[in-house]
Scaffold this active site. Structure first.
Site, PDB file in Angstrom:
ATOM      1  N   HIS A 119      27.457  48.224  22.245  1.00  0.00           N
ATOM      2  CA  HIS A 119      26.386  47.105  23.132  1.00  0.00           C
ATOM      3  C   HIS A 119      26.893  45.693  22.887  1.00  0.00           C
ATOM      4  CE1 HIS A 119      22.934  44.126  22.449  1.00  0.00           C
ATOM      5  NE2 HIS A 119      22.725  44.992  23.957  1.00  0.00           N
TER       6      HIS A 119
ATOM      7  N   GLU B  39      29.825  45.229  25.386  1.00  0.00           N
ATOM      8  CA  GLU B  39      28.997  45.017  26.662  1.00  0.00           C
ATOM      9  C   GLU B  39      28.935  43.431  26.977  1.00  0.00           C
ATOM     10  OE1 GLU B  39      24.684  44.653  28.110  1.00  0.00           O
ATOM     11  OE2 GLU B  39      25.081  46.511  27.297  1.00  0.00           O
ATOM     12  N   HIS B  40      28.270  42.793  25.946  1.00  0.00           N
ATOM     13  CA  HIS B  40      27.802  41.288  25.716  1.00  0.00           C
ATOM     14  C   HIS B  40      29.258  40.579  26.091  1.00  0.00           C
ATOM     15  CE1 HIS B  40      23.391  41.008  24.581  1.00  0.00           C
ATOM     16  NE2 HIS B  40      23.790  42.260  25.094  1.00  0.00           N
TER      17      HIS B  40
ATOM     18  N   GLU C   2      17.779  39.674  19.210  1.00  0.00           N
ATOM     19  CA  GLU C   2      17.636  40.948  20.180  1.00  0.00           C
ATOM     20  C   GLU C   2      17.006  41.863  19.066  1.00  0.00           C
ATOM     21  OE1 GLU C   2      19.730  43.741  23.376  1.00  0.00           O
ATOM     22  OE2 GLU C   2      20.232  41.552  23.175  1.00  0.00           O
TER      23      GLU C   2
END
Length: 431
Positions: free
Chosen positions: A65, A68-69, A140
């Site tokens: 993840h 991905e960012h 987040e």
């Protein structure tokens, strides 16, 4: 280039494997105004191993993840601004098994494809920007921890597969994210972001030959061959699946969040899944039909459970089937959690022992599933996201219509009986 025409729905799908191993799938829709492209790497949050200097090393949870960012953030610019320049919308998402990068546009399709490939195949990481992203993802993670439904879902999976890669949140934890370094990102990227581990799907108003030629040329310009070994990648994935299989479910868990109405989840872990290809797709469809026959809002069982206040409008379920694992989660808000999970299991067992109880639902559910699939064909994004992957032999939306049409009641019941016969369960309550 391989061409497959689906006469039932008048659709055509083209696919080709490029010289560097990347799979390209195109579904032209000349009557549409838009196009949707999605570039997917078969690498997700559970893939927490890399091989470095001939040793298997565990990287921090949440690195897929995090990657991905960070892929959007290049040395002197954010690539989202380039997409905006070409009038497109862009996004990305990470699951347990995949990371996908996408765009949708009505113009300058080839330019947007080039930007998407640059996004995924030109990594740039530095310590200062990593530290900034760690703070963003920390927030987040903490926000999702405060969201009861999300917490219930991921905690239930963690109970089904404790102390395995599936027990970690897709985003990781605040502690694990803090451990991610520049070297971790580069090493993980070059381990998994191989051309042969990527597939690109494009759906919409496009010229197929022109797109294939342009993508092939783009890949030559990037000069990206397999900078790694797919055999090693497959070995690492197999190790992860073994860890998942070896985990022992936790039968019960309760968490306090001071909710007005408690939330309860019944998680059911199916037997270890080693099926792939078209049979995988058939099994997945069969379980979906089985669950709908029992728990769709029009079913007699659903209506009775609703009338008896065992379930309410918050009731829902999710079936997830991947390489190495398969599970179902039933969830609801209720003041009687014990009654909820007991009755769900009673109804499932009753139907498995007496399949004739739901036989009259079979053709209705099949027709509804076919109708939903045909409706998805009217959306370029829905179609693109249903074009299949390596695991299901690239079974797409159009293939599934044929599979559902030819599926019989016995096949559905047989798979459900095998799933539940080899299953174990967990109860998770948040109150």
């Amino acid at each position: 280039m391989h061409k497959n025409f689906y006469s039932r729905v008048n659709e055509t799908v083209y696919d080709e494997v490029l010289d560097n191993g990347m799979k390209v799938i195109i579904n032209p829709k000349p009557s549409f105004n838009s196009a949707y492209g999605i570039l997917t790497v078969d690498f997700g949050s559970i893939n927490n191993l890399i091989r470095h200097n001939d040793k298997d090393i565990q990287v921090p949870a949440g690195i897929a993840h995090f990657l991905e960012h960070k892929m959007f953030d290049k040395k002197n610019y954010d690539i989202s601004n380039i997409f905006a320049k070409y009038g497109s919308e862009n996004n990305a998402f990470t699951s347990f098994n995949q990371t996908s990068y996408l765009f949708s546009a009505t113009d300058k399709i080839q330019e947007n494809i080039d930007v998407l490939f640059d996004l995924v195949q030109k990594p740039y990481f530095d310590a200062k920007k990593i530290a900034k992203e760690q703070g963003i993802i920390d927030q987040e993670i903490l926000m999702y921890q405060d969201e009861p439904s999300s917490r219930l879902y991921f905690d239930t999976i963690a109970n089904l597969y404790p102390e395995s890669p599936l027990s970690n949140d897709i985003a990781g934890s605040v502690d694990s994210i803090a451990k991610i370094s520049e070297a971790d990102l580069y090493n993980t990227y070059y381990q998994y972001y191989l051309a042969a581990n990527l597939n690109f799907v494009l759906v919409g108003n496009i010229d197929v030959k022109q797109v294939i030629n342009s993508i092939s040329q783009k890949e030559k310009e990037l000069n990206l061959t397999n900078k790694g070994n797919m055999e090693v990648v497959n070995q690492l994935k197999s190790e992860v699946n073994q860890q998942i299989e070896a985990s022992k479910p936790i039968s019960f868990n309760k968490t306090s969040m001071q909710l007005e109405t408690p939330k309860v989840a019944l998680g059911i872990r199916g037997p270890y899944n080693q099926i792939s290809g078209k049979q995988f797709a058939r099994n997945e469809l069969a379980m979906g039909i089985f669950l709908e026959m029992i728990f769709s809002e029009d079913s007699d069982i659903y209506q009775r459970l609703y009338s008896d206040q065992v379930i309410n409008e918050s009731f829902g379920y999710d079936f997830d089937m991947e390489a190495g694992y398969q599970f179902i989660i039933f969830a609801s808000d209720t003041n009687e959690p014990e009654k909820f999970y007991q009755q769900i299991m009673i109804e499932i067992k009753r139907v498995l022992n007496n399949p004739e109880l739901i036989f009259n639902q079979f053709e209705l559910i099949k027709n509804e599933e076919i109708g939903e699939h045909i409706s998805m064909m009217n959306s370029v994004s829905a179609t693109a996201n249903q074009m299949g992957d390596k695991l299901n032999g690239y079974t797409n939306l159009f293939d599934e219509v044929d599979m559902i049409s030819e599926m019989n009641f016995t096949e559905v019941i047989d798979f459900a009986q095998k799933f539940f016969a080899g299953s174990s369960k967990t109860i998770n309550i948040i109150e």
